[in-house]
Design a protein around this motif. Structure first.
Motif, short mmCIF file in Angstrom:
data_model
loop_
_atom_site.label_atom_id
_atom_site.label_comp_id
_atom_site.label_asym_id
_atom_site.label_seq_id
_atom_site.Cartn_x
_atom_site.Cartn_y
_atom_site.Cartn_z
N THR A 1 0.85 -1.21 0.00
CA THR A 1 0.00 0.00 0.00
C THR A 1 0.86 1.24 0.00
OG1 THR A 1 -1.69 -1.18 1.22
CG2 THR A 1 -1.82 1.20 1.26
N GLU A 2 1.96 1.20 0.78
CA GLU A 2 2.86 2.36 0.80
C GLU A 2 3.52 2.54 -0.53
OE1 GLU A 2 5.59 1.70 3.99
OE2 GLU A 2 4.11 2.15 5.56
N GLN A 3 3.94 1.38 -1.13
CA GLN A 3 4.56 1.50 -2.45
C GLN A 3 3.58 2.12 -3.45
OE1 GLN A 3 6.01 -2.42 -3.45
NE2 GLN A 3 7.76 -2.34 -2.00
N SER B 1 1.05 3.98 -2.80
CA SER B 1 0.83 5.41 -2.50
C SER B 1 2.01 6.24 -2.91
CB SER B 1 0.53 5.56 -1.00
OG SER B 1 1.64 5.11 -0.22
N ASP B 2 3.23 5.63 -2.71
CA ASP B 2 4.40 6.38 -3.16
C ASP B 2 4.40 6.55 -4.66
OD1 ASP B 2 5.28 6.70 -0.57
OD2 ASP B 2 6.59 4.91 -0.63
N GLN B 3 4.06 5.47 -5.31
CA GLN B 3 4.04 5.56 -6.78
C GLN B 3 2.99 6.58 -7.24
OE1 GLN B 3 3.37 1.56 -8.15
NE2 GLN B 3 5.48 0.86 -7.72
N SER B 4 1.83 6.54 -6.60
CA SER B 4 0.78 7.52 -7.01
C SER B 4 1.20 8.94 -6.68
CB SER B 4 -0.53 7.18 -6.31
OG SER B 4 -0.38 7.29 -4.89
N LEU B 5 1.91 9.04 -5.54
CA LEU B 5 2.40 10.38 -5.20
C LEU B 5 3.44 10.85 -6.20
CD1 LEU B 5 2.43 12.72 -3.17
CD2 LEU B 5 4.12 11.45 -1.82
N SER B 6 4.32 9.87 -6.58
CA SER B 6 5.35 10.24 -7.57
C SER B 6 4.70 10.66 -8.89
CB SER B 6 6.31 9.05 -7.73
OG SER B 6 7.23 9.32 -8.74
N ARG B 7 3.72 9.87 -9.23
CA ARG B 7 3.03 10.24 -10.48
C ARG B 7 2.38 11.62 -10.38
NH1 ARG B 7 0.45 5.83 -9.79
NH2 ARG B 7 0.98 3.84 -10.65
#
Length: 360
Positions: A15-17, A19-25
């Motif tokens: 989930t963190e990954q 969320s990190d990926q979505s945040l990065s995007r």
């Protein structure tokens, strides 16, 4: 339990990954959007700068055009001011000329009125002179034709004047002309010339005492035949006729006149003719006819009536005696009175007032 916790940790890590990926995007997307916005702003700024430059160029062009037109307007305004000044100067000159022309028109009107009055006064002076001549010819000399010509000239002089007094005067003159034209006019000039010719012819008349037999009547045409006896008989008959003279004895024979008596006889006849001529000019019919009768009697008594010149002279004297030279001449007092009234209309009213009324 450990497996569940491990699953929970793995799911949490996932989930963190995620969320990190979505945040990065999201960061990348925001950064891209920011870059796009910056580029758009830059492009808009560049476009606005270009538009501003274009506007400045257009504004400079329009400003130059405006300045040029402004200069032209200033030049036109200056020309307009100059023309306005010129027009004002011309208007002032025209106003002065109008005032001057108005004064001249008033002066010309007064002058025309004065000339019209002077023209009418000159006309009246001419008409007065003509009427005086006509009256003198009628009353003093009794000459109808000169008086008639003077009246006709006065009527012609009055033409062109239609005032009431001029019409009345012209009407009176026409009445005088009509009366003179209705008179039985004798040709006095022709009669006077005939009397003058008769007076000159008196010296050419042959006296009765100078009468000689008419040899032309006693002559017989010469005989052209070769008969000598007939020729001799004719010559003897001519000699006998020349020795015999037949005279009338039923009236006394006139005495022979000397040369001096003949001169006075002819001059006496001329004097009768001259007196008749003077009586003709004076319209004295009694003296005129008596002198012509005396001249006719003297010529019939003392001059040879067989001469054609004497016969013609007696016939002319007889014809002249039959002329009527005495006529009752009219007067033109009415025309003269109207003329005086016409002249009084030109005299100022102050001059016609009595002196007693003019005194204060």
């Amino acid at each position: 339990m450990n497996q569940e916790s491990n699953n929970d940790q793995a799911s949490a890590m996932n989930t963190e990954q995620v969320s990190d990926q979505s945040l990065s995007r999201r960061l990348k997307l925001a950064l891209g959007l920011s870059l796009f916005a910056v580029m758009a702003v830059i492009l808009l700024w560049l476009s606005s700068i270009k538009n501003i430059q274009n506007l400045e160029h257009d504004l400079a062009i329009k400003l130059d055009t405006f300045n040029e037109k402004n200069m032209q307007s200033l030049a036109l305004a200056k020309n307009a001011d100059t023309r306005s000044a010129e027009i004002a100067a011309r208007a002032e000159i025209l106003e002065e000329k109008y005032t001057e022309s108005f004064d001249q028109q008033a002066a010309l009107k007064a002058l025309y009125q004065e000339l019209a009055n002077n023209r009418e006064e000159r006309m009246l002076s001419d008409v007065e002179q003509l009427l005086v001549i006509a009256n003198q010819q009628l009353q003093l000399a009794g000459n109808i034709k000169p008086a008639l010509l003077a009246l006709q000239a006065a009527d012609t002089r009055l033409q062109g004047f239609d005032s009431q007094k001029a019409v009345q005067l012209r009407k009176s003159i026409n009445q005088d002309i009509q009366r003179l034209q209705n008179l039985p006019l004798a040709d006095l000039t022709s009669i006077s010339l005939k009397l003058g010719n008769l007076s000159q012819r008196v010296d050419q008349l042959a006296l009765v005492s100078d009468r000689h037999p008419n040899s032309a009547q006693n002559k017989i045409a010469p005989d052209t035949s070769n008969n000598p006896w007939r020729k001799l008989t004719q010559e003897i008959w001519q000699d006998i006729k020349g020795m015999i003279r037949i005279e009338r004895i039923d009236r006394p024979e006139l005495p022979l006149l000397t040369q001096e008596q003949t001169f006075f006889l002819r001059e006496n006849i001329k004097l009768h003719l001259l007196t008749a001529r003077i009586a003709l000019l004076r319209h004295d019919e009694v003296t005129y006819k008596s002198d012509l009768a005396a001249a006719q009697s003297a010529i019939s008594l003392h001059f040879d009536g067989r001469e054609s010149l004497t016969q013609n002279t007696l016939l002319e004297i007889k014809a002249l005696t039959s002329n009527h030279i005495s006529t009752e001449l009219p007067d033109i007092e009415q025309s003269l009175r109207l003329l005086n009234l016409y002249k009084l209309s030109f005299v100022p009213a102050l001059a016609r007032e009595p002196k007693s009324k003019r005194l204060p």
